[in-house]
Design a protein around this motif. Structure first.
Motif, PDB file in Angstrom:
ATOM      1  N   ASP A 151       1.934   6.491  -7.007  1.00 50.90           N
ATOM      2  CA  ASP A 151       0.824   7.338  -7.444  1.00 50.90           C
ATOM      3  C   ASP A 151       1.114   8.825  -7.232  1.00 50.90           C
ATOM      4  O   ASP A 151       0.658   9.664  -8.010  1.00 50.90           O
ATOM      5  N   MET A 152       1.859   9.166  -6.208  1.00 55.73           N
ATOM      6  CA  MET A 152       2.214  10.571  -5.966  1.00 55.73           C
ATOM      7  C   MET A 152       3.404  11.015  -6.801  1.00 55.73           C
ATOM      8  O   MET A 152       3.484  12.170  -7.222  1.00 55.73           O
ATOM      9  N   THR A 153       4.340  10.111  -7.041  1.00 55.85           N
ATOM     10  CA  THR A 153       5.592  10.475  -7.689  1.00 55.85           C
ATOM     11  C   THR A 153       5.465  10.634  -9.200  1.00 55.85           C
ATOM     12  O   THR A 153       6.088  11.519  -9.789  1.00 55.85           O
TER      13      THR A 153
ATOM     14  N   HIS B 227      -4.989   3.464 -10.195  1.00 49.24           N
ATOM     15  CA  HIS B 227      -3.605   3.533  -9.719  1.00 49.24           C
ATOM     16  C   HIS B 227      -2.666   3.272 -10.887  1.00 49.24           C
ATOM     17  O   HIS B 227      -3.076   2.741 -11.914  1.00 49.24           O
ATOM     18  N   TYR B 228      -1.404   3.605 -10.664  1.00 48.10           N
ATOM     19  CA  TYR B 228      -0.388   3.271 -11.649  1.00 48.10           C
ATOM     20  C   TYR B 228       0.058   1.832 -11.452  1.00 48.10           C
ATOM     21  O   TYR B 228       0.265   1.388 -10.317  1.00 48.10           O
ATOM     22  N   ASP B 229       0.189   1.112 -12.543  1.00 46.79           N
ATOM     23  CA  ASP B 229       0.838  -0.194 -12.524  1.00 46.79           C
ATOM     24  C   ASP B 229       2.319   0.052 -12.741  1.00 46.79           C
ATOM     25  O   ASP B 229       2.701   0.981 -13.456  1.00 46.79           O
ATOM     26  N   PHE B 230       3.143  -0.764 -12.124  1.00 45.21           N
ATOM     27  CA  PHE B 230       4.586  -0.623 -12.308  1.00 45.21           C
ATOM     28  C   PHE B 230       5.213  -1.996 -12.403  1.00 45.21           C
ATOM     29  O   PHE B 230       4.584  -3.004 -12.081  1.00 45.21           O
ATOM     30  N   GLY B 231       6.453  -2.023 -12.871  1.00 38.05           N
ATOM     31  CA  GLY B 231       7.137  -3.283 -13.122  1.00 38.05           C
ATOM     32  C   GLY B 231       7.484  -4.035 -11.847  1.00 38.05           C
ATOM     33  O   GLY B 231       7.397  -3.515 -10.734  1.00 38.05           O
ATOM     34  N   GLU B 232       7.883  -5.269 -12.054  1.00 35.35           N
ATOM     35  CA  GLU B 232       8.288  -6.131 -10.941  1.00 35.35           C
ATOM     36  C   GLU B 232       9.608  -5.630 -10.357  1.00 35.35           C
ATOM     37  O   GLU B 232      10.529  -5.281 -11.086  1.00 35.35           O
TER      38      GLU B 232
ATOM     39  N   ASP C 220       0.830  -1.210   0.000  1.00 35.81           N
ATOM     40  CA  ASP C 220       0.000   0.000   0.000  1.00 35.81           C
ATOM     41  C   ASP C 220       0.861   1.254   0.000  1.00 35.81           C
ATOM     42  O   ASP C 220       0.590   2.217  -0.731  1.00 35.81           O
ATOM     43  N   LEU C 221       1.898   1.271   0.828  1.00 39.33           N
ATOM     44  CA  LEU C 221       2.783   2.435   0.886  1.00 39.33           C
ATOM     45  C   LEU C 221       3.523   2.634  -0.432  1.00 39.33           C
ATOM     46  O   LEU C 221       3.666   3.767  -0.911  1.00 39.33           O
ATOM     47  N   ARG C 222       3.988   1.545  -1.016  1.00 42.40           N
ATOM     48  CA  ARG C 222       4.690   1.625  -2.292  1.00 42.40           C
ATOM     49  C   ARG C 222       3.755   2.177  -3.377  1.00 42.40           C
ATOM     50  O   ARG C 222       4.135   3.042  -4.159  1.00 42.40           O
ATOM     51  N   GLN C 223       2.510   1.690  -3.392  1.00 46.24           N
ATOM     52  CA  GLN C 223       1.541   2.164  -4.387  1.00 46.24           C
ATOM     53  C   GLN C 223       1.270   3.650  -4.206  1.00 46.24           C
ATOM     54  O   GLN C 223       1.206   4.407  -5.178  1.00 46.24           O
ATOM     55  N   ARG C 224       1.106   4.095  -2.974  1.00 48.52           N
ATOM     56  CA  ARG C 224       0.899   5.525  -2.707  1.00 48.52           C
ATOM     57  C   ARG C 224       2.078   6.349  -3.216  1.00 48.52           C
ATOM     58  O   ARG C 224       1.892   7.418  -3.793  1.00 48.52           O
ATOM     59  N   PHE C 225       3.286   5.853  -2.959  1.00 49.83           N
ATOM     60  CA  PHE C 225       4.495   6.548  -3.409  1.00 49.83           C
ATOM     61  C   PHE C 225       4.495   6.691  -4.933  1.00 49.83           C
ATOM     62  O   PHE C 225       4.735   7.774  -5.466  1.00 49.83           O
TER      63      PHE C 225
END
Length: 134
Positions: A49-51, A75-80, A42-47
């Motif tokens: 989404d804000m960044t 939300h943004y999807d990001f790589g592994e 959750d924290l990583r996703q928030r980071f």
């Protein structure tokens, strides 16, 4: 310079939140005990989404080819994330570990005279006190 910093620190920044929740042995217990209010994921996703909007506003490109807005999730999807580097650093095998330890050893060795002087002063004071009592 800013782009170089983003290229270097993007993945380590995502790693700093810790392993994914399913690979984090203490995350669930920490959440249950109230030590953590939000999970690593959750924290990583928030980071992320804000960044991402901040990077776009600055004209910077984030070094993740899988980074994309997911309309359905909002939300943004990001790589592994490859946590290999993080785990190696934690084990003491990081790129600067030898330099850091060498600096600590050198500082300890160069500070020997201070410890010796303090010990000599303490011995002298103890001897002076004994002679005052006698």
């Amino acid at each position: 310079m800013a782009q170089d910093a983003v290229d270097r620190w993007w993945w380590p920044s995502l790693m700093m939140f810790g392993p994914s929740d399913d690979a984090s042995p203490n995350s669930a217990q920490s959440m249950a005990w109230g030590i953590k209010r939000f999970s690593n994921d959750d924290l990583r996703q928030r980071f992320v989404d804000m960044t991402v909007p901040q990077a776009e506003a600055l004209g910077l490109t984030l070094p993740d080819p899988d980074l994309a807005w997911n309309e359905s999730r909002g939300h943004y999807d990001f790589g592994e994330i490859d946590f290999t580097e993080l785990f190696e650093v934690i084990k003491g095998n990081g790129p600067c570990n030898r330099e850091r330890l060498a600096h600590r050893v050198r500082a300890h060795e160069e500070g020997a005279w201070v410890r010796e002087a303090a010990a000599a002063y303490a011995d002298k004071r103890a001897t002076d006190r004994k002679s005052e009592v006698a």
